[in-house]
Every structure is written in structure tokens, then in C-alpha cells.
Design a protein around this motif. Structure first.
Motif, short mmCIF file in Angstrom:
data_model
loop_
_atom_site.label_atom_id
_atom_site.label_comp_id
_atom_site.label_asym_id
_atom_site.label_seq_id
_atom_site.Cartn_x
_atom_site.Cartn_y
_atom_site.Cartn_z
N UNK A 278 10.13 -1.98 -1.21
CA UNK A 278 8.92 -2.50 -0.57
C UNK A 278 7.73 -1.67 0.25
N UNK A 279 7.57 -0.32 -0.57
CA UNK A 279 6.55 0.62 0.04
C UNK A 279 5.42 0.32 -0.29
N UNK A 280 5.05 -0.56 -1.09
CA UNK A 280 3.74 -1.04 -1.48
C UNK A 280 3.33 -2.21 -1.09
N UNK A 281 3.31 -2.50 0.25
CA UNK A 281 2.60 -3.69 0.69
C UNK A 281 1.16 -4.05 0.25
N UNK A 282 0.79 -5.26 0.08
CA UNK A 282 -0.51 -5.46 -0.28
C UNK A 282 -0.99 -6.71 0.44
N UNK A 283 -1.65 -6.25 1.56
CA UNK A 283 -2.05 -7.39 2.58
C UNK A 283 -3.40 -8.14 2.04
N UNK A 284 -3.33 -8.81 0.89
CA UNK A 284 -4.56 -9.11 0.19
C UNK A 284 -4.72 -10.86 0.38
N UNK A 285 -4.00 -11.32 1.10
CA UNK A 285 -3.80 -12.82 1.54
C UNK A 285 -3.97 -12.98 2.73
N UNK A 286 -4.93 -13.59 3.45
CA UNK A 286 -4.78 -13.60 5.10
C UNK A 286 -3.85 -14.52 5.45
N UNK B 205 -8.31 -5.98 7.11
CA UNK B 205 -9.51 -6.19 7.80
C UNK B 205 -9.78 -7.82 7.72
N UNK B 206 -9.39 -8.44 6.70
CA UNK B 206 -9.87 -9.57 6.42
C UNK B 206 -11.26 -9.68 5.80
N UNK B 207 -11.71 -11.02 5.38
CA UNK B 207 -12.78 -11.11 4.66
C UNK B 207 -14.23 -10.79 5.52
N UNK B 208 -15.14 -10.39 4.70
CA UNK B 208 -16.48 -10.10 5.28
C UNK B 208 -17.40 -10.92 5.01
N UNK B 209 -18.00 -11.78 5.63
CA UNK B 209 -19.09 -12.82 5.32
C UNK B 209 -20.51 -12.21 5.10
N UNK B 210 -20.49 -10.95 5.50
CA UNK B 210 -21.88 -10.17 5.38
C UNK B 210 -21.95 -9.61 4.40
N UNK B 211 -21.18 -9.51 3.28
CA UNK B 211 -21.30 -8.49 2.01
C UNK B 211 -22.71 -8.89 1.15
N UNK C 3 -10.77 -9.20 -1.74
CA UNK C 3 -9.30 -8.67 -1.76
C UNK C 3 -9.54 -7.30 -1.22
N UNK C 4 -8.33 -6.73 -0.67
CA UNK C 4 -8.24 -5.36 -0.07
C UNK C 4 -7.23 -4.82 -0.60
N UNK C 5 -7.06 -3.44 -0.71
CA UNK C 5 -5.91 -2.62 -1.06
C UNK C 5 -6.50 -1.57 -2.12
N UNK C 6 -5.58 -0.40 -2.21
CA UNK C 6 -5.89 0.61 -3.11
C UNK C 6 -5.68 0.11 -4.44
N UNK C 7 -5.00 -0.97 -4.57
CA UNK C 7 -4.86 -1.68 -5.88
C UNK C 7 -6.16 -1.68 -6.77
N UNK C 8 -7.27 -2.06 -5.87
CA UNK C 8 -8.72 -2.30 -6.41
C UNK C 8 -9.45 -1.05 -6.49
N UNK C 9 -9.00 -0.02 -5.67
CA UNK C 9 -9.66 1.29 -5.82
C UNK C 9 -9.42 1.78 -7.09
N UNK C 10 -8.01 1.76 -7.49
CA UNK C 10 -7.73 2.45 -8.69
C UNK C 10 -7.85 1.33 -10.05
N UNK C 11 -8.12 0.19 -9.89
CA UNK C 11 -8.72 -0.54 -11.06
C UNK C 11 -10.12 -0.18 -11.19
N UNK C 12 -11.07 -0.04 -10.22
CA UNK C 12 -12.37 0.40 -10.32
C UNK C 12 -12.61 1.71 -11.18
N UNK C 13 -11.57 2.62 -10.85
CA UNK C 13 -11.68 4.00 -11.25
C UNK C 13 -11.13 3.88 -12.66
#
Length: 551
Positions: free
Chosen positions: A121-129, A146-152, A382-392
Motif C-alpha cells: 500500500x505504497x500508493x495511497x490515493x486520497x481522492x475521496x474526501x 487539499x480537498x475540492x476547490x470551488x473557485x476553479x 480528484x487529486x493525485x498523480x494518477x491524473x497527472x499521468x493520465x493527462x500525459x
């Protein structure tokens, strides 16, 4: 090669067999005891001379007689590697014994490599508050999300940050295939569910490595960010007709279920997923997951790169240091940033990171029901490097579609490179660098899709050395030792191929702040490690004895 079963009496050296049985009882427990849903314990084993004068699989199984054992081929792509499966036993919590049993298997004549296929479990994914408290209790440092950002500004801000819309427009203006058209992106993950952001008409050659069938359905029956595969897949290929858009909305999607939860990853199924992707026509493989080093994983990555498949993985979340497979040099590693081009606070960083991409408050599909068969339509941040690599991965699809994959392979050959070589070079050469960019920890810069598509194929050749799949896979383990314990702790005589997974296990445990024997107990301690002695990072008697002799 078919599965081989063993369980009857065999003639073996008595002391060796006794030792094997003792270790087996320490390293495993009867299947069904302890945590529900455990799978059988198994080891990946490479045999020398299979089919010739070398050790035969049935001889390996006989070492554990009379314990029932199955020998299964790993993959048609790797005929010398097998899985030694104990169908009635699962791994115990005694990781020292688990690794020690692997060393015993490695010492069997004719075996050149052996390692446990343990879930970490070295890949936690804190994507669900709603689960943050639960995940924090698991030992991950507070404040890594960081949690969701309503100002995006809008749901496509992350696409704009990597200039994907400009890349689409450039391809359209040049009369070139746009938006990843006809490029196949494979996604080893938890599988997918029905969702309006995932078009079934653009799904190809799906597979479930765990259940060995063609149905990649995510059962949504686990803890730790359920629906992860659906979320990350949407960031790549969502068609943009609903509430969001993927980076490559015309690409084909190859979902491959190979993990039961993104926070419990074992590497053998990931290696099998990579092999399946390559064998079934994938052009890009994106992995939003991570764990330990594995010779099966390293070999699968090398085969993929040699076949001109672009492979990339998330740098990881919350443990600070980059995890595998991203840590391998044969894999493009992607770290995470936010809407202000600053690092996402949970992103792993440092050795191995090639580039960064948005990882904080990225819009993605969200399964909104308990049943995987009920179509969802929900979208959220959502947050996490999961999305960074998906975008790439989506950007890789844009590049392949725009220039034509066959042409790019030809151009890479003219330059003495693989396709992965050339893509990695250009991706880094075109990345944009905000002021005060931390290149040592977050790579060349932030992915820029438009600049990539417009770049001359020779860009960056004079600034970067060769990128090849022949780089020593043990090098990232030595680098991890240097990171966590200091350069003087790197033992140049140690067999890192043999001991690498165990060393990585203990060092990553220390990095994430979970107490281990001889490790740090301060949660979230990512600063100076408490000791520079490698012996204090391990508990296995064999490895400690080796280190004592070296001392």
C-alpha cells in the motif's frame, strides 16, 4: 505452457525440504484465515534452461512436497518466468519470512530469480474526501491532500494547463488526425464501470488479469478510492460530450483490470497487463499505480519499449519518494502540480521524475452508484498523480495521431532511438518551466501538448544523453538507499537484483512514516532519515548477515 500441479511425495534432500516447510509455515497462513478475500500466495520465478538441461518447473514444485503447489506460466511473452502458487495458503503478515522464503527459492539450482508477489500500500490515493480520516489512520502523513476547490474556472482547466485545446486546434489546422484519433491507450488499473464519460464504442481488447477473462468490470467492492480505473480512464479518453473532456477524446481505450484496489498493488499482475497490452496492439500504456520493484515488471517494461509502445506511470502519492514502475528508467514518471503551476502537496518527487502535469482538483468521472452495471454520469474533482499521468498519456496519443505512429517509429530509428526514447526526449524538451521551477524534484517542467506537436524531431538531442531499456534495473534501488540513508549507505557489492524488493519495502515503509523495525516512527517524516546504516533498514536474517559481513 500448461499449469503444472504437484502435491504427492517426492524424493528431496531432507534438510532442505524441512527448511522449505518451516519457512512456508512462517511466510503463509491457510487461505481463508485472516483478511477475507485474500488470494493464494505466489512467487515469480525465473528458470534457466527451460525445455533443455535446466531445472524443470515440476522439479521446483517438488521442493515443497507434500504441500500442494501449482506452477503457472507468467505470460506467453516471457516463457522462462513462472508463478509458483500455493493454492491453499496466503501470505502472512511476517514480511521477513515472506522475503526469506523467496531467497530459499532463489537458491534452488536452476533458478536465477525469485520474488514474492505481495500486495503493498505504497500508493495511497486520497481522492475521496469522505475517506480522508480513514486513510490518515493507515499511517500516511497528514496534509498530503487539499480537498475540492470551488473557485476553479471550469471543468477543463487541467487540459488548458497542458495546452491540449491548442494542440487539438493545431492538428485540425494542419489537416492532421486530431485528439488522439485511432491511437490505442491501455490502462492497467482497477477496471471500469459503465459511465457516460467512457464510450463503449471506443473500447478495444479489454481484459481482466485477475479473473482471466475479457470483462474489465470494476466490482466496486473494495476500500480505498472505489472506481479509480473509471476516473483515470475518463481523464484520458472522455469524449467531451457531457460534463468534462479527456485529453485524447478520439483515442481508443483498452482498460485492463489488474489490481483489486489502487491502494493494494502487486506487481506481477501489472507486468501481465503490460504484456497483454503490447500483444494486443496498444500504442500507449498509462499506469496510475505503484509499489515495489519487480524483475517481472522490469522485463515487461523492457519488452514494451522495445516494441515501440510508450509506457508511463504516476510518480506516486504521499510517500515522498517515487515508487515503481515510475522509478524505472524505462518508464516515463509523471509528478503532480496544481492550477497555479506549483507542486501538488502530495506528489512524490525526486529521482526518476521526468515531467509534471496537473494532479490537484482535476475533473474526472465519478461512479455514483454501488452497482458497476448501472451507468453513472457524475463528474467531480480528484487529486493525485494518477491524473497527472493520465493527462500525459492523452498527450502521447495526440502526438502519435498527429504525426502518424509509423512515421514516428521510422524517425526514431533514423536517430538510433526507440519510440519511447524520442517521445521522452521531446516531452521534456518542450515542457514549460514556470519561474523558480524545481527541476531536481519535478522533472523538466509541465507538459505542453501544443509545443510537443510543433517540435522538430531533433529538439533536445544535444542536451540529453541516450535513453535505453538496457539501464540497470537495480540502479533505482541503490538510488532509493542513497535518498533515504545517505550515499555512504550504498553497498556496491550487494546483490540489488536479489535483495532490491525487500530493501525497497523497508525504505518505503520508513518514508511513509509507518514504524518498522529499525525504521522511523514519526508519521510523515520525509526529511533526514534517522540512520545511515543499511543494516538498520532490514529485518531479514540472511540480508542482515550479508550486510554484517560487508561491514
Amino acid at each position: 505452457m500448461s499449469t503444472i500441479e504437484s502435491g504427492g511425495p517426492q524424493e528431496q534432500d531432507g534438510s532442505a525440504q524441512t527448511r522449505a516447510q518451516t519457512l512456508l509455515r512462517e511466510a503463509t497462513i491457510p487461505l481463508g484465515e485472516g483478511v477475507a478475500g485474500r488470494r493464494p500466495a505466489r512467487y515469480a520465478v525465473k528458470l534457466d534452461g527451460v525445455g533443455g538441461a535446466g531445472t524443470r518447473p515440476e522439479e521446483l514444485a517438488a521442493v515443497f512436497s507434500p504441500e500442494p503447489v501449482r506452477i503457472e506460466p507468467l505470460s506467453p511473452s516471457d516463457p522462462d518466468v513462472f508463478l509458483l502458487v500455493f493454492p491453499h495458503r496466503s501470505f502472512s503478515s511476517d514480511t521477513t519470512a515472506v522475503f526469506e522464503l523467496g531467497y530459499l527459492i532463489d537458491d534452488v539450482p536452476g533458478v536465477s530469480a525469485a520474488e514474492p508477489d505481495i500486495a503493498t500500500d505504497f500508493y495511497p490515493d486520497p481522492d475521496q474526501p469522505r475517506r480522508l480520516g480513514e486513510e490518515s489512520a493507515d499511517g500516511f502523513m497528514a496534509g498530503c491532500w487539499v480537498g475540492e476547490d470551488s473557485g476553479l474556472p471550469d471543468a477543463r482547466w487541467a487540459l488548458k494547463a497542458i495546452r491540449a485545446p491548442e494542440a487539438w486546434a493545431w492538428s485540425d489546422a494542419q489537416g492532421r488526425p486530431s485528439r488522439g484519433e485511432r491511437i490505442v491507450v491501455a490502462q492497467p488499473d482497477t477496471g471500469v464501470v459503465r459511465h457516460k464519460e467512457l464510450d463503449l464504442e471506443r473500447r478495444v481488447a479489454s481484459f481482466d488479469v485477475l479473473d482471466r477473462d475479457r470483462d474489465p468490470e470494476d466490482p466496486l467492492n473494495y476500500r480505498g478510492n472505489t472506481g479509480h480505473g473509471t476516473a483515470t480512464g475518463s481523464v484520458v479518453v472522455s469524449g467531451g460530450s457531457n460534463a468534462m473532456s479527456g485529453c485524447a477524446p478520439r483515442a481508443y481505450h483498452m482498460p485492463i483490470r489488474c489490481i483489486e484496489s489502487v491502494v493494494r498493488v502487486s506487481q506481477v499482475p501489472v507486468a501481465q497487463a503490460i504484456d497483454f497490452a503490447v500483444d494486443n496492439g496498444a500504442h500507449v500504456v498509462t499506469m496510475s499505480l505503484g509499489g515495489l520493484p519487480s524483475f517481472t515488471l522490469a522485463r515487461a517494461l523492457a519488452r514494451a519499449v522495445a516494441a515501440d509502445v510508450i509506457v508511463m506511470a504516476a510518480a506516486g502519492n504521499c510517500v515522498g519518494t517515487v515508487v515503481w514502475p515510475a522509478r524505472y528508467d524505462a518508464c516515463i514518471a509523471v509528478a503532480g502540480v496544481n492550477k497555479d503551476d506549483l507542486r501538488w502537496k502530495g506528489s512524490c518527487r525526486g529521482y526518476g521524475v521526468d515531467v509534471s502535469a496537473p494532479a490537484e482538483n482535476v475533473y474526472r468521472a465519478r461512479p455514483d452508484g454501488a452497482s458497476p452495471t448501472v451507468e453513472s454520469s457524475a463528474v467531480g474533482q480528484g487529486e493525485g498523480t494518477s491524473y497527472a499521468v493520465a493527462l500525459t498519456a492523452g498527450v502521447a496519443a495526440l502526438w502519435l495521431a498527429h504525426h502518424g505512429r509509423a512515421n514516428l517509429v521510422h524517425q526514431a530509428r533514423l536517430r538510433g532511438e526507440t519510440l519511447q526514447d524520442m517521445f521522452s526526449r521531446l516531452l521534456k524538451a518542450t515542457a514549460r518551466r514556470p519561474p523558480d521551477w524545481d527541476a531536481a524534484n519535478f522533472g523538466a517542467g509541465i507538459v505542453d501538448a501544443e509545443a510537443l506537436l510543433k517540435a522538430h524531431f531533433d529538439l533536445g538531442r544535444g542536451r540529453e544523453g541516450a535513453f535505453t531499456v538496457s539501464i540497470d534495473p537495480a540502479l533505482p534501488v541503490r538510488a532509493l538507499v542513497a535518498e533515504r540513508l545517505g550515499p555512504t549507505a550504498v553497498d556496491r557489492q550487494l546483490d540489488y537484483d536479489r535483495y532490491g524488493p525487500e530493501l525497497a519495502f523497508h525504505l518505503l515503509e520508513e518514508a511513509r512514516g509507518r514504524p518498522t523495525p529499525g525504521g522511523a516512527e514519526e508519521a510523515g517524516s520525509l526529511g533526514t532519515p534517522p540512520t545511515g546504516d543499511l543494516r538498520d533498514a532490514v529485518t531479514n536474517p540472511e540480508l542482515r548477515a550479508h550486510l554484517e559481513r560487508r561491514a
